[in-house]
Design a protein around this motif. Structure first.
Motif: not given
Length: 373
Positions: A1-5, A7-9, A355-356
Motif C-alpha cells: 500500500m502506498t499513500v498519495s498525499r 490524492l495527487e495523480n 481508505r487510510a
C-alpha cells in the motif's frame, strides 16, 4: 500500500464534463482557447456542461429564459443577508449560509428525481449572482437591485452591483471570467460536492459543501490575496524587491503554480489581456503593470507561471468588485461546474469511501481510569 498525499495523480472516477490534458483545458471536448476566441457566453457554457452539448438557438433561448425567471430572491433571503452583515461574518460564510437557506425554502429540496434535481440546479445557478450583488450593496448601506429580464448573466450581475448598465468591455470581461472559472475537472470544491452527494444527500448540501471548500486560501481565496499583494507593492516599492523578500522568507506567492499544469495555466493569458484593457480604461494601469512585473520576477526567481487567480484579481478590481467578494464571484461561476458534476454523480453513483493507512500505536490494553498515571 502506498499513500498519495493530497490524492495527487490519483484517478477516482471517469467524467465527460471537463479535462486537463497536456496543459489544455477543455469543456466537453471544446478547448478553452476556442471558447474564448469565439466569445462563447456563460449561458452557453453552463448548458454545455449540464447537457454535454452546445445549445442550438431554441435551446439557448429556453435555457436563458429559465435562468432569468429564477434570478430573483425572496425578501426572506434579503433580510437574512442584512442580519448576517451585522454579524461581521466572512463573505464566503454568508454565501455558504445563504445557499443552505435556499434549500430550506425550496419545496423540492428533498425530491431526488432527475427533473426536480435539474430544476434545483436552475434555481441555484440563477440566484447566486443576485445573492452576491445584493450582499455587496447591503454592506454599503444600499438597497439590493432586482435583476432584469433583458440582460445576460454577466451584464445582470454588473447591473445589480451598481444600478447602471455596464460597458461592452466590462460585460465582455465579466463573461470571460465566468466562462474561464466554470469548471476545472476534480478540483477540491468539485470533489467535495461529489463526495457529499455520493451519499445521496441533496443538491443544496452538495453546493454548500463545495462553497466551504472553495473558501480556503489554497483554492478560491487566492485571488483576494493576490490583489492584497498588488496593493502592498503599489504602496511600498518595486515588485522585484518584494518578490525577492517573499522568497527569502520562504513565504508563498499567491497566484502562481498549479498542481496539475506543468507548462502554465491556459486560462491566465485570457484574463491577463482583459486586465490590461480594463485597468487602462479605468485609469489604473499600474495594477496591470505591477502584475506584469510580479509575473516576470516570479518566473526569473522560481520559474513559475501565473494561474487563473493571478490576473482575475486585477480584472475584478477594475470591475469595482469589493476585494473580499472575489471568491464569491468565483463561486457564482463554479457552481455551474459543481452542478454538472452533481448531476453526473447522481447518474452513475457509487459511495466515495477511500481508505487510510494507519500509522498510530497498536496492541494497547485498556487500563481503568483509576489505575492510569
Amino acid at each position: 500500500m502506498t499513500v498519495s498525499r493530497g490524492l495527487e495523480n490519483v484517478y477516482v472516477a471517469e467524467t465527460s464534463i471537463s479535462s486537463i490534458l497536456d496543459d489544455m483545458l477543455t469543456y466537453v471536448g471544446y478547448g478553452i482557447d476556442d471558447l474564448m476566441e469565439s466569445n462563447a457566453t456563460f449561458e452557453e457554457v453552463i448548458y454545455l456542461l449540464w447537457h454535454l452539448r452546445l445549445p442550438n438557438a431554441e435551446d439557448l433561448a429556453k435555457f436563458t429564459g429559465e435562468i432569468r425567471e429564477n434570478m430573483a430572491v425572496s425578501e426572506t433571503i434579503i433580510t437574512s443577508l442584512r442580519l448576517q452583515h451585522h454579524q461581521k461574518l466572512h463573505p464566503m460564510s454568508v454565501l455558504r449560509t445563504t445557499v443552505s437557506m435556499l434549500g430550506v425554502f425550496d419545496t423540492e429540496a428533498e425530491m431526488d428525481d432527475g427533473e426536480a434535481v435539474y430544476r434545483k440546479g436552475i434555481r441555484l445557478q440563477a440566484k447566486m449572482p443576485t445573492i452576491v450583488a445584493a450582499f455587496s450593496r447591503i454592506r454599503r448601506g444600499l438597497d439590493p437591485i432586482p435583476p432584469r429580464d433583458d440582460l445576460s448573466m454577466a451584464a445582470n450581475f454588473l447591473y445589480m452591483l451598481t444600478g447602471e448598465d455596464a460597458t461592452y468591455l466590462e460585460v465582455e470581461a465579466m463573461n470571460k471570467a465566468l466562462v474561464l472559472h466554470a469548471d476545472h475537472e476534480f478540483n477540491a470544491s468539485t470533489f467535495t460536492a461529489r463526495v457529499c452527494v455520493a451519499t445521496l444527500s441533496d443538491v443544496y448540501s452538495g453546493v454548500t459543501a463545495a462553497i466551504g471548500a472553495l473558501k480556503g486560501p489554497l483554492h478560491g481565496g487566492a485571488n483576494e490575496r493576490v490583489i492584497d499583494m498588488i496593493e502592498e507593492i503599489k504602496e511600498k516599492g518595486h515588485a522585484r524587491e518584494y518578490i525577492q523578500n517573499k522568497i527569502d522568507n520562504k513565504e508563498k506567492i499567491m497566484g502562481f503554480g498549479h498542481r496539475v499544469y506543468q507548462g502554465g495555466d491556459p486560462r491566465a493569458m485570457h484574463l491577463k489581456e482583459m486586465a490590461r484593457k480594463l485597468t487602462e480604461k479605468k485609469g489604473e494601469p499600474e495594477y496591470y503593470d505591477i502584475s506584469a512585473d510580479v509575473e516576470e520576477a516570479v518566473w526569473e526567481f522560481k520559474h513559475l507561471k501565473p494561474n487563473v487567480d493571478f490576473y482575475s484579481a486585477s480584472v475584478y478590481h477594475a470591475l469595482n468588485i469589493d476585494h473580499d467578494l472575489f471568491t464569491l464571484v468565483f463561486a457564482m461561476s463554479r457552481v455551474s461546474g459543481w452542478l454538472a458534476h452533481i448531476f453526473e454523480q447522481y447518474r452513475d453513483n457509487r459511495l466515495i469511501r477511500p481508505r487510510a493507512i494507519y500509522v498510530g500505536p497498536d496492541s494497547r490494553d485498556y487500563i481503568p481510569v483509576t489505575e492510569r498515571d
